[in-house]
Design an enzyme around this catalytic site. Structure first.
Site, PDB file in Angstrom:
ATOM      1  N   ASP A 124       0.799  -1.275   0.081  1.00 19.35           N
ATOM      2  CA  ASP A 124       0.053   0.160  -0.014  1.00 19.35           C
ATOM      3  C   ASP A 124       0.731   1.232   0.085  1.00 19.35           C
ATOM      4  OD1 ASP A 124      -2.150   1.611   0.683  1.00 19.35           O
ATOM      5  OD2 ASP A 124      -1.612   1.722   2.639  1.00 19.35           O
ATOM      6  N   ASP A 126      -0.050   5.177   1.079  1.00 21.55           N
ATOM      7  CA  ASP A 126      -0.273   6.067   2.330  1.00 21.55           C
ATOM      8  C   ASP A 126      -0.325   5.460   3.460  1.00 21.55           C
ATOM      9  OD1 ASP A 126      -1.237   8.892   1.125  1.00 21.55           O
ATOM     10  OD2 ASP A 126      -2.024   7.090  -0.209  1.00 21.55           O
ATOM     11  N   ASP A 327      -1.861  -0.519   5.681  1.00 17.44           N
ATOM     12  CA  ASP A 327      -2.426  -0.088   7.003  1.00 17.44           C
ATOM     13  C   ASP A 327      -3.892   0.456   6.957  1.00 17.44           C
ATOM     14  OD1 ASP A 327      -2.377   2.143   5.015  1.00 17.44           O
ATOM     15  OD2 ASP A 327      -2.477   3.489   6.842  1.00 17.44           O
TER      16      ASP A 327
END
Ligand SMILES: [Mg+2]
Length: 384
Positions: A124, A126, A327
């Site tokens: 991922d 960000d 996250d």
């Protein structure tokens, strides 16, 4: 994950972190009158009469999810400096680590499982490769992180899977060695798939920045005009709310509220809800301090992982170990696919206890950096 059906568009809500109690917010759900900072335009966009019970219930779930998805970004970290030394928080985190062990501490164990297997890495962006910052346009990754991702990609097929538009995430990462999936996997630039018919409208042969032949996969292509329309409506509808940022991510629209005072979150939710009501083919998902409006199609980051594995010729292989690091709530779809398929590891990046389908955890992007460095060192030493 709760599927709330009180709306024409399904709403996926984020479970609260384990350590965080659900907030009783009923009174704040009543349409409130913002203080003088707001102009009368806002009141045109937001109904001020009391909503019905159904609306309250829906708004409650939205607000609950918005509060639960609060990331420990730098402003909050400052506010919670005391938490570092808080014995209760430490105990809660250490207890949580028993269920989701640190991928750094478990590195040897992970590598033992990887022996004789081909690793595929999915990352991922960000909050994983870059810190969560106040301005989403400034979520830059560090040079150190870029350097290690470049090295990792030299040894293992590596893809970035982000909620951002593919172009935006490429601007941040700027590595041509990787594969990119933007818009939560709804816009994939991957390797050429030999098995696909040239007539398949979702699979387009194209070339990347280097002139290399690639496959462009866009399963939500038909939604493009609708997304543009919704983006403009959301910009217009939220323009009076201080701190809101609406981002067009090509196949989805993000409404960031990380810079909005918490007392105005209900207003943000109402603005988005007003628009969503007009588009039953769109749905809402919650990310970290962001509401995301996306097409109702059977596609997510988990499907994107399986698609990329297949494109890479790595699906249905016993000697492949996919590892996914993320996250966000939307990364759970990928964690789930790997866990249920018993075919790889999800690694959740979180500094707070949280329910997850991941196997391991890393505290923050600085630990992701260390984890990726370990990967490179392991590969370099095993090649000796
Ligand atoms: Mg993320």
């Amino acid at each position: 994950m709760d599927l709330k059906s009180s709306h024409t568009a399904p709403v996926l809500t984020d479970p609260a972190p384990i350590s965080k109690s659900r907030l009783g917010v009923h009174s704040s759900l009543l349409p409130y009158s913002p203080p003088g900072a707001f102009s009368s335009d806002l009141f045109l966009a937001i109904p001020r009469k009391k909503t019905g019970v159904l609306d309250d219930v829906r708004a409650n779930s939205w607000l609950d999810a918005m509060k639960a998805s609060s990331p420990p970004h730098k402003k909050m970290a400052k506010e919670s400096i005391n938490e570092v030394g808080s014995p209760d928080k430490d105990v809660a985190y250490r207890t949580w680590l028993l269920q989701y062990p640190s991928a750094l501490a478990s590195f040897e164990q992970i590598m033992n499982c990887a022996k004789g297997k081909r690793i595929a890495l999915f990352l991922d962006y960000d909050g994983t490769l870059s810190p969560i910052v106040d301005n989403p346009d400034c979520a830059f990754m560090s040079d150190a992180m870029r350097a290690v991702v470049k090295k990792v990609a030299k040894y293992f097929p590596t893809a970035i899977i982000s909620g951002r538009s593919r172009d935006k995430v490429f601007e941040f990462v700027r590595l041509t060695e990787l594969y990119y999936a933007g818009s939560h996997g709804m816009d994939i630039m991957g390797p050429v798939r030999q098995s696909v018919s040239k007539d398949d409208p979702d699979n387009i042969r194209s070339t990347d920045e280097q002139g290399k032949e690639v496959t462009l996969f866009q399963p939500a292509k038909e939604f493009l005009p609708m997304i543009v329309e919704v983006f403009h409506s959301l910009v217009e509808n939220t323009k009076e709310i201080k701190g809101v940022k609406v981002e067009n991510n090509k196949f989805c629209v993000s409404v960031h509220y990380r810079n909005v005072e918490e007392k105005y979150w209900a207003t943000v939710a109402q603005c988005v809800d007003e628009i969503l009501k007009q588009y039953p083919r769109l749905r809402l998902t919650h990310g970290r301090k962001v509401l995301e409006v996306r097409p109702v199609i059977n596609w997510d980051k988990g499907k994107a992982v399986m698609f990329l594995l297949e494109s890479l010729g790595l699906s249905n292989c016993d000697d492949v170990l996919p590892i996914y690091v993320g996250d966000d709530r939307t990364d759970e779809d990928a964690f789930k696919v790997l866990r249920e398929g018993n075919c790889g590891y999800g690694i959740l990046v979180s500094s707070a206890p949280k329910e997850s389908k991941a196997f391991y955890s890393l505290r923050d992007p600085s630990e992701v950096l260390e984890f990726l460095k370990s990967f490179v060192m392991w590969k370099q030493s095993s090649a000796l």
